[in-house]
Design a protein around this motif. Structure first.
Motif, PDB file in Angstrom:
ATOM      1  N   ASP A 269      -8.944  -4.317  -1.064  1.00 36.63           N
ATOM      2  CA  ASP A 269      -9.356  -3.484   0.060  1.00 36.63           C
ATOM      3  C   ASP A 269      -8.520  -2.218   0.124  1.00 36.63           C
ATOM      4  OD1 ASP A 269     -11.396  -5.065   0.878  1.00 36.63           O
ATOM      5  OD2 ASP A 269     -10.232  -6.186   2.341  1.00 36.63           O
ATOM      6  N   ALA A 270      -7.237  -2.388  -0.121  1.00 35.85           N
ATOM      7  CA  ALA A 270      -6.358  -1.223  -0.114  1.00 35.85           C
ATOM      8  C   ALA A 270      -6.789  -0.232  -1.182  1.00 35.85           C
ATOM      9  CB  ALA A 270      -4.918  -1.658  -0.339  1.00 35.85           C
TER      10      ALA A 270
ATOM     11  N   ASN B 220      -5.781  15.426   3.140  1.00 39.16           N
ATOM     12  CA  ASN B 220      -4.603  15.532   2.279  1.00 39.16           C
ATOM     13  C   ASN B 220      -4.052  14.153   1.916  1.00 39.16           C
ATOM     14  OD1 ASN B 220      -4.586  18.253   2.140  1.00 39.16           O
ATOM     15  ND2 ASN B 220      -2.408  18.436   2.691  1.00 39.16           N
ATOM     16  N   MET B 221      -3.446  14.099   0.738  1.00 43.16           N
ATOM     17  CA  MET B 221      -2.838  12.827   0.337  1.00 43.16           C
ATOM     18  C   MET B 221      -1.536  13.085  -0.401  1.00 43.16           C
ATOM     19  SD  MET B 221      -5.793  10.493  -1.274  1.00 43.16           S
ATOM     20  CE  MET B 221      -5.041   8.870  -1.302  1.00 43.16           C
ATOM     21  N   THR B 222      -0.557  12.267  -0.112  1.00 41.45           N
ATOM     22  CA  THR B 222       0.669  12.351  -0.894  1.00 41.45           C
ATOM     23  C   THR B 222       0.438  11.599  -2.203  1.00 41.45           C
ATOM     24  OG1 THR B 222       1.606  10.266  -0.165  1.00 41.45           O
ATOM     25  CG2 THR B 222       1.944  12.169   1.257  1.00 41.45           C
ATOM     26  N   ASN B 223       1.319  11.850  -3.134  1.00 46.36           N
ATOM     27  CA  ASN B 223       1.220  11.139  -4.398  1.00 46.36           C
ATOM     28  C   ASN B 223       1.341   9.633  -4.200  1.00 46.36           C
ATOM     29  OD1 ASN B 223       0.597  12.937  -6.368  1.00 46.36           O
ATOM     30  ND2 ASN B 223       2.716  13.412  -6.927  1.00 46.36           N
ATOM     31  N   GLU B 224       2.197   9.282  -3.294  1.00 43.36           N
ATOM     32  CA  GLU B 224       2.385   7.851  -3.026  1.00 43.36           C
ATOM     33  C   GLU B 224       1.095   7.212  -2.547  1.00 43.36           C
ATOM     34  OE1 GLU B 224       5.223   5.846  -1.048  1.00 43.36           O
ATOM     35  OE2 GLU B 224       6.861   6.421  -2.381  1.00 43.36           O
ATOM     36  N   GLU B 225       0.447   7.910  -1.655  1.00 48.46           N
ATOM     37  CA  GLU B 225      -0.777   7.357  -1.079  1.00 48.46           C
ATOM     38  C   GLU B 225      -1.861   7.150  -2.126  1.00 48.46           C
ATOM     39  OE1 GLU B 225      -0.583   9.063   3.507  1.00 48.46           O
ATOM     40  OE2 GLU B 225      -1.317  10.333   1.890  1.00 48.46           O
ATOM     41  N   LYS B 226      -1.758   7.938  -3.176  1.00 46.93           N
ATOM     42  CA  LYS B 226      -2.779   7.819  -4.212  1.00 46.93           C
ATOM     43  C   LYS B 226      -2.702   6.515  -4.985  1.00 46.93           C
ATOM     44  CE  LYS B 226      -3.530  12.720  -5.265  1.00 46.93           C
ATOM     45  NZ  LYS B 226      -3.193  13.771  -6.252  1.00 46.93           N
ATOM     46  N   PHE B 227      -1.637   5.772  -4.776  1.00 44.40           N
ATOM     47  CA  PHE B 227      -1.480   4.554  -5.566  1.00 44.40           C
ATOM     48  C   PHE B 227      -1.366   3.300  -4.716  1.00 44.40           C
ATOM     49  CE2 PHE B 227      -0.356   7.965  -8.376  1.00 44.40           C
ATOM     50  CZ  PHE B 227      -0.989   7.595  -9.540  1.00 44.40           C
ATOM     51  N   LYS B 228      -1.770   3.409  -3.468  1.00 41.19           N
ATOM     52  CA  LYS B 228      -1.749   2.218  -2.612  1.00 41.19           C
ATOM     53  C   LYS B 228      -2.698   1.178  -3.180  1.00 41.19           C
ATOM     54  CE  LYS B 228      -0.498   3.731   1.966  1.00 41.19           C
ATOM     55  NZ  LYS B 228      -1.100   4.420   3.113  1.00 41.19           N
TER      56      LYS B 228
ATOM     57  N   LEU C  23      -7.026 -14.507  -1.034  1.00 35.31           N
ATOM     58  CA  LEU C  23      -7.122 -13.666   0.156  1.00 35.31           C
ATOM     59  C   LEU C  23      -6.166 -12.488   0.031  1.00 35.31           C
ATOM     60  CD1 LEU C  23      -7.382 -16.441   2.889  1.00 35.31           C
ATOM     61  CD2 LEU C  23      -9.149 -14.800   2.200  1.00 35.31           C
ATOM     62  N   GLU C  24      -5.008 -12.789  -0.504  1.00 37.15           N
ATOM     63  CA  GLU C  24      -4.017 -11.731  -0.720  1.00 37.15           C
ATOM     64  C   GLU C  24      -4.562 -10.688  -1.697  1.00 37.15           C
ATOM     65  OE1 GLU C  24      -1.317  -9.751   0.356  1.00 37.15           O
ATOM     66  OE2 GLU C  24      -1.449 -11.722   1.282  1.00 37.15           O
ATOM     67  N   LYS C  25      -5.202 -11.188  -2.699  1.00 37.37           N
ATOM     68  CA  LYS C  25      -5.770 -10.296  -3.703  1.00 37.37           C
ATOM     69  C   LYS C  25      -6.854  -9.419  -3.091  1.00 37.37           C
ATOM     70  CE  LYS C  25      -7.265 -10.436  -8.501  1.00 37.37           C
ATOM     71  NZ  LYS C  25      -7.584 -11.283  -9.671  1.00 37.37           N
ATOM     72  N   ARG C  26      -7.599 -10.015  -2.201  1.00 37.51           N
ATOM     73  CA  ARG C  26      -8.653  -9.225  -1.570  1.00 37.51           C
ATOM     74  C   ARG C  26      -8.059  -8.113  -0.724  1.00 37.51           C
ATOM     75  NH1 ARG C  26     -13.173 -11.796   2.152  1.00 37.51           N
ATOM     76  NH2 ARG C  26     -11.345 -12.114   3.450  1.00 37.51           N
ATOM     77  N   LYS C  27      -6.978  -8.421  -0.080  1.00 39.29           N
ATOM     78  CA  LYS C  27      -6.297  -7.390   0.700  1.00 39.29           C
ATOM     79  C   LYS C  27      -5.944  -6.210  -0.190  1.00 39.29           C
ATOM     80  CE  LYS C  27      -3.869  -9.722   4.436  1.00 39.29           C
ATOM     81  NZ  LYS C  27      -2.534 -10.203   4.842  1.00 39.29           N
ATOM     82  N   ARG C  28      -5.420  -6.552  -1.321  1.00 38.54           N
ATOM     83  CA  ARG C  28      -5.009  -5.519  -2.264  1.00 38.54           C
ATOM     84  C   ARG C  28      -6.226  -4.710  -2.707  1.00 38.54           C
ATOM     85  NH1 ARG C  28      -3.593  -6.771  -8.194  1.00 38.54           N
ATOM     86  NH2 ARG C  28      -3.307  -4.652  -8.954  1.00 38.54           N
TER      87      ARG C  28
ATOM     88  N   GLN D 189     -10.413   7.564   0.170  1.00 35.09           N
ATOM     89  CA  GLN D 189      -9.622   8.701   0.610  1.00 35.09           C
ATOM     90  C   GLN D 189      -9.499   9.743  -0.486  1.00 35.09           C
ATOM     91  OE1 GLN D 189      -5.885   7.578   2.265  1.00 35.09           O
ATOM     92  NE2 GLN D 189      -6.809   6.406   3.924  1.00 35.09           N
ATOM     93  N   THR D 190      -9.349   9.238  -1.690  1.00 36.23           N
ATOM     94  CA  THR D 190      -9.210  10.166  -2.806  1.00 36.23           C
ATOM     95  C   THR D 190     -10.468  11.008  -2.967  1.00 36.23           C
ATOM     96  OG1 THR D 190      -7.844   8.518  -3.896  1.00 36.23           O
ATOM     97  CG2 THR D 190      -8.593  10.371  -5.226  1.00 36.23           C
TER      98      THR D 190
END
Lengths: 241, 241
Positions: free
Chosen positions: A93-94, A111-119, A86-91, A101-102
């Motif tokens: 989904d992220a 717009n996206m920050t660099n950080e957001e690009k790697f969620k 389930l945890e993996k699925r969350k990931r 978004q990308t």
DNA sequence: ATTGACCCTTACGTTACGTCATACATTATA
DNA sequence: TATAATGTATGACGTAACGTAAGGGTCAAT
């Protein structure tokens, strides 16, 4: 069942079964006169376990230890695996959200920050390593590291104690000495256990950051997580690497 | 940005960045006097691409080829990746269901066949390999294999043709010569492309089985899949392994 | 009796880094 | 400003989980 039959049933190669036999991870219950491997139903069940763990990113060595451990409890393991899935699925989904978004981002729609690009990818963002050191200092961490370093098979119980310590101080100022000590121990413990795939500790890292987020996480994952952690660590780390 | 900075941003190791540089997968746009790697924003974007592909199980070599290909289209790639991630999530969901059933099974609450115990793991169960050979025979497959073997860079177009062939015969009796030929080609093509992670072809295998299921799949995955397949293959296979 | 599908073991190859070792560069601190 | 701490670079060897032949028995069916 003979090798090929098993291989086809579960969707792995014959070589993989050979390999698992080689390293003693899954030795067939029986062999024919000619040395053919014969897998029992029990073997198949074990194989299922193995594949679940593998899917979760556990190295085969650890899987072997898990299964060999006399205190291994299948039912419990299944429940843990489910939680991790389930945890993996969350990931996942992220990641999917990130990619969607990308796509929009590339179209210039948002717009996206660099950080957001790697969620979804990065677990290093939950600042458990860095922030723990920032907040409590290397000395504290290293000190409690020493204290914990001597643990043997009783790690499970020790884990239990540490967890309750932590739980008991979570209403205190995180800057207080008690909180610092408890958090330091907890952090050290995780560090010691180390080397597990991200899913195992996903969400946990944030616990260290501060009291509020800590509580939020406890809520989010529920008691189950705590129990899981104790059990899991009790089992996983029972004899140090 | 310097290595460590990037590594922390995306949650990978410095060594990994070194490695990617070594194999020419991600060469930093700039370096300092002293030889320090300096990553540009463009580099970061590429890295994101790389990690998405990696997450989907693509070997680095293939990723390199993909990115190096002049016909590589980022937007398109993102959409493809999203579809594959969705596919992966389906698989994950299947595993979660399997494990939940297994938990009940172990409690003696329900029954499970051995096959059911491995849903979500195995892609070998969708009988695209075995059934294709059973239905159309190795000879047919090998024959069309020869026909296709000579493909060069124009594989993408060829793929296109094959796809439309297949589409044009899907209302026919699958036992008809035309259908057999088309299906054989399609199968061969997949075979030739080969070596991609399961998600890429998940659901596709069933297409060969028979007309009804073929149509069902087209519905299920929608036109998108077909388009994706054409595009993907055009890109991926443009120069043979 | 022979063929073809299946099985065995041995052994080297491969992918994607991890993990030192050694050495220069930069930044922080006394 | 000297000196330590931290960051970076380049080898080079190690590792995990199989893949991929090679060479040779086994078993069921024809």
């Amino acid at each position: 069942m003979k090798v090929k039959e098993v291989a086809e049933l579960v969707g792995i190669s014959v070589r993989t079964l050979h390999h698992y036999d080689e390293i003693g991870l899954l030795t067939p219950d029986d062999t024919t006169e000619a040395g053919y491997r014969l897998y029992s139903d029990e073997n198949i069940a074990t194989l299922q376990q193995i594949l679940f763990f593998r899917e979760l990113g556990f190295p085969l060595k650890k899987i072997k230890k898990l299964l060999d451990d006399p205190s291994f409890n299948r039912q419990q393991a299944f429940e843990m695996q489910r939680d991790m899935l389930l945890e993996k699925r969350k990931r996942l989904d992220a990641m999917i959200e990130t990619i969607e978004q990308t796509i929009q981002h590339e179209k210039g729609e948002i717009n996206m920050t660099n950080e957001e690009k790697f969620k979804g990818f990065d677990f290093s963002h939950n600042p458990y390593e860095q922030e723990a050191r920032d907040r409590w200092g290397d000395k504290a961490v290293d000190e409690s590291k020493k204290k914990v370093a001597g643990f043997g098979p009783e790690l499970g119980e020790e884990m239990n104690r540490i967890y309750f310590n932590l739980a008991s101080v979570r209403h205190l100022d995180p800057a207080s000495d008690e909180a610092q000590a408890a958090i330091g121990e907890w952090y050290t413990m995780l560090n010691k256990i180390g080397n597990y795939p991200p899913e195992v500790f996903a969400g946990l890292g944030k616990m260290y950051v501060d009291d509020e987020r800590f509580r939020k996480n406890i809520d989010q994952f529920g008691e189950g997580l705590a129990v899981f952690m104790r059990d899991a660590m009790g089992v996983y780390a029972s004899r140090n690497s």
